[in-house]
Scaffold this motif. Structure first.
Motif, PDB file in Angstrom:
ATOM      1  N   VAL A 106      52.211  36.174  25.976  1.00  0.00           N
ATOM      2  CA  VAL A 106      51.556  37.054  26.928  1.00  0.00           C
ATOM      3  C   VAL A 106      51.942  38.415  26.372  1.00  0.00           C
ATOM      4  O   VAL A 106      51.033  39.416  26.296  1.00  0.00           O
ATOM      5  N   THR A 107      52.945  38.571  25.695  1.00  0.00           N
ATOM      6  CA  THR A 107      53.060  40.041  25.131  1.00  0.00           C
ATOM      7  C   THR A 107      52.539  40.284  23.929  1.00  0.00           C
ATOM      8  O   THR A 107      52.431  41.305  23.486  1.00  0.00           O
ATOM      9  N   ARG A 108      51.991  39.154  23.316  1.00  0.00           N
ATOM     10  CA  ARG A 108      50.961  39.357  22.160  1.00  0.00           C
ATOM     11  C   ARG A 108      49.732  40.138  22.730  1.00  0.00           C
ATOM     12  O   ARG A 108      49.037  40.932  21.803  1.00  0.00           O
ATOM     13  N   PHE A 109      49.243  40.058  24.002  1.00  0.00           N
ATOM     14  CA  PHE A 109      48.120  40.795  24.264  1.00  0.00           C
ATOM     15  C   PHE A 109      48.310  42.059  25.165  1.00  0.00           C
ATOM     16  O   PHE A 109      47.217  42.701  25.772  1.00  0.00           O
ATOM     17  N   THR A 110      49.765  42.201  25.316  1.00  0.00           N
ATOM     18  CA  THR A 110      50.142  43.306  26.075  1.00  0.00           C
ATOM     19  C   THR A 110      50.733  44.387  25.270  1.00  0.00           C
ATOM     20  O   THR A 110      50.091  45.579  24.911  1.00  0.00           O
ATOM     21  N   THR A 111      52.052  44.206  25.094  1.00  0.00           N
ATOM     22  CA  THR A 111      52.859  45.081  24.355  1.00  0.00           C
ATOM     23  C   THR A 111      52.477  45.062  22.858  1.00  0.00           C
ATOM     24  O   THR A 111      52.736  46.246  22.094  1.00  0.00           O
ATOM     25  N   LEU A 112      52.171  44.083  22.314  1.00  0.00           N
ATOM     26  CA  LEU A 112      52.346  43.864  20.941  1.00  0.00           C
ATOM     27  C   LEU A 112      51.198  44.845  20.233  1.00  0.00           C
ATOM     28  O   LEU A 112      51.373  45.640  19.317  1.00  0.00           O
ATOM     29  N   PRO A 113      49.719  44.973  20.684  1.00  0.00           N
ATOM     30  CA  PRO A 113      48.842  45.751  20.413  1.00  0.00           C
ATOM     31  C   PRO A 113      49.378  47.258  20.363  1.00  0.00           C
ATOM     32  O   PRO A 113      49.076  48.152  19.175  1.00  0.00           O
ATOM     33  N   LEU A 114      50.174  47.711  21.228  1.00  0.00           N
ATOM     34  CA  LEU A 114      50.633  49.068  21.253  1.00  0.00           C
ATOM     35  C   LEU A 114      51.515  49.228  20.302  1.00  0.00           C
ATOM     36  O   LEU A 114      51.727  50.658  19.567  1.00  0.00           O
ATOM     37  N   VAL A 115      52.590  48.291  20.057  1.00  0.00           N
ATOM     38  CA  VAL A 115      53.641  48.387  18.892  1.00  0.00           C
ATOM     39  C   VAL A 115      53.055  48.576  17.533  1.00  0.00           C
ATOM     40  O   VAL A 115      53.263  49.322  16.648  1.00  0.00           O
ATOM     41  N   GLY A 121      44.452  45.367  12.885  1.00  0.00           N
ATOM     42  CA  GLY A 121      43.635  44.261  12.544  1.00  0.00           C
ATOM     43  C   GLY A 121      44.543  43.004  13.085  1.00  0.00           C
ATOM     44  O   GLY A 121      43.980  42.147  13.737  1.00  0.00           O
ATOM     45  N   GLN A 122      45.587  43.175  12.511  1.00  0.00           N
ATOM     46  CA  GLN A 122      46.481  42.139  12.815  1.00  0.00           C
ATOM     47  C   GLN A 122      47.057  42.150  14.298  1.00  0.00           C
ATOM     48  O   GLN A 122      47.173  41.223  14.980  1.00  0.00           O
ATOM     49  N   GLY A 123      47.182  43.209  14.660  1.00  0.00           N
ATOM     50  CA  GLY A 123      47.384  43.257  16.377  1.00  0.00           C
ATOM     51  C   GLY A 123      46.440  42.812  17.159  1.00  0.00           C
ATOM     52  O   GLY A 123      46.879  42.019  17.968  1.00  0.00           O
ATOM     53  N   TYR A 124      45.185  43.120  17.011  1.00  0.00           N
ATOM     54  CA  TYR A 124      43.987  42.435  17.637  1.00  0.00           C
ATOM     55  C   TYR A 124      43.953  41.209  17.521  1.00  0.00           C
ATOM     56  O   TYR A 124      43.862  40.296  18.593  1.00  0.00           O
ATOM     57  N   LEU A 125      44.184  40.502  16.370  1.00  0.00           N
ATOM     58  CA  LEU A 125      44.363  39.068  16.213  1.00  0.00           C
ATOM     59  C   LEU A 125      45.479  38.348  17.060  1.00  0.00           C
ATOM     60  O   LEU A 125      45.302  37.393  17.897  1.00  0.00           O
TER      61      LEU A 125
END
Length: 388
Positions: free
Chosen positions: A63-72, A336-340
């Protein structure tokens, strides 16, 4: 992406120092995963948390991969602070796992684990973005760097498997927390990288990736194939334990898969197939793997099936990184890595949450759902391979 003539020439000594520090950090990062993936769910069960809660808690990283991860990842890239973000994330992760161990009730574990994962899950895409910049900067091979992480996963899983036999399962969280602390120390050795030149199109370039059909095909197909491992990651150890396998045998089964993965990474410089075809092979291999796993094979066949992890995960990872190097400009590699990771998080979290009640009702029948996911990813990559 910079042309060959634009890449500065550097000494072999500098390249080796970069590669050595990165290999060490990959080792700590995946050594932590080697204890967490097979045994965190075992710890959750040992402290009395129910299967439905295990499914929900296990879904938190996804879940954090598509919520907070792209922000970080976006914030780290905008401030050109990949290395600093990695260091901050590793120290926060070590502190978070220590707090998780102090609150062995479902709700507190869920809340503290969720906060920890907000910085833990960005570590891998940040590190991969840092690594791919180094690959282009120093002309290194990603697979050869990444295999040290897989090797450390083996050591972590085996060591924790041995510890399961001599310590109470309720204490496994402290092994995980200790390895997170080692990773924090290792992050300090990462070498600074020359930053790519800023351009007025840099911010635009990051968001523009989502408008490219080729990039979307890469992240969605990869997310489906890698997300098909959700039931395996969440319930394989629990299912094997329920069938009478001891901790060392369970660790050995995980290790077999990662050993195959290491071989794939080591041989990756020799692969002649296009990266898109590597992803297709990974997806089709996953279909076969999950169909066999659903039959609850005997230990000997299960051991053979575990070797397919080199294809289902390893070859998919190599193919995906090859595609990203070709299709994502260096100045937006972290995004790009964040979107993935975000796309993978959406798929993996959904699969993880659904796998809880499905496993509770149908046991290993959950792997049929995973096989369908992997097939979808393979078909998508096959249909769009000409764009890539």
């Amino acid at each position: 992406m910079p042309t060959e003539s634009e890449i500065p020439i550097v000494s072999q000594h500098v390249a080796r120092r970069f590669a050595g520090a990165l290999a060490l950090f990959y080792s700590t990062l995946f050594g932590l995963m080697g204890t967490h993936l097979p045994f965190f769910a075992v710890w959750l069960r040992a402290v009395g948390i129910e299967a439905s809660w295990i499914g929900v808690i296990s879904a938190v990283p996804a879940v954090t991969r598509f919520t907070t991860l792209p922000l970080v990842t976006g914030l780290a890239e905008r401030h050109q602070a990949l290395r600093g973000a990695i260091i901050l994330a590793t120290f926060a992760t070590a502190a978070g796992f220590a707090l998780v161990g102090s609150q062995p009730e479902a709700v507190p574990v869920f809340l503290i684990y969720a906060a920890t994962c907000c910085l833990w899950t960005p570590m891998l895409p940040l590190t991969d973005a840092y690594a791919l910049r180094g690959v282009m900067r120093y002309r290194l091979n990603y697979g050869r760097l990444r295999l040290w992480g897989s090797a450390a996963f083996v050591v972590g899983a085996l060591s924790c498997g041995l510890l399961v036999e001599v310590i109470a399962a309720q204490r496994l969280i402290w092994v995980i927390a200790a390895l997170a602390a080692v990773g924090a120390a290792a992050s300090l050795a990462l070498r600074p990288l020359d930053q790519p030149a800023k351009s007025s199109s840099a911010v635009q370039g990051g968001s523009a990736l989502l408008g490219q059909g080729s990039f979307l095909a890469i992240i969605v197909s990869t997310a489906l194939i890698q997300g098909s491992h959700a039931a395996y990651y969440n319930f394989a150890s629990i299912n094997w334990q329920a069938h009478g396998l001891d901790g060392l045998t369970i660790a050995g089964l995980w290790v077999l898969g990662v050993l195959a993965e290491i071989v794939v990474f080591a041989l990756s410089p020799r692969f002649a197939l296009a990266p898109s075809m590597l992803v297709v092979i990974g997806g089709l291999s996953a279909v076969l793997r999950w169909l066999i796993t659903a039959q609850e094979p005997q230990l000997a066949l299960l051991a053979v099936v575990q070797l397919a992890h080199g294809l289902t995960f390893g070859i998919t990872q190599v193919g995906t990184m090859g595609l990203l190097v070709r299709h994502v400009p260096v100045h937006v590699m972290a995004r790009g890595q964040g979107y993935l990771a975000a796309c993978s998080g959406i798929v993996s979290s959904s699969a993880s949450i659904l796998s809880g009640p499905i496993y509770a009702s149908y046991g290993p029948g959950v792997y049929y759902v995973m096989a369908a996911m992997a097939a979808s990813g393979a078909v998508l990559m096959w249909l769009t391979r000409r764009l890539l």
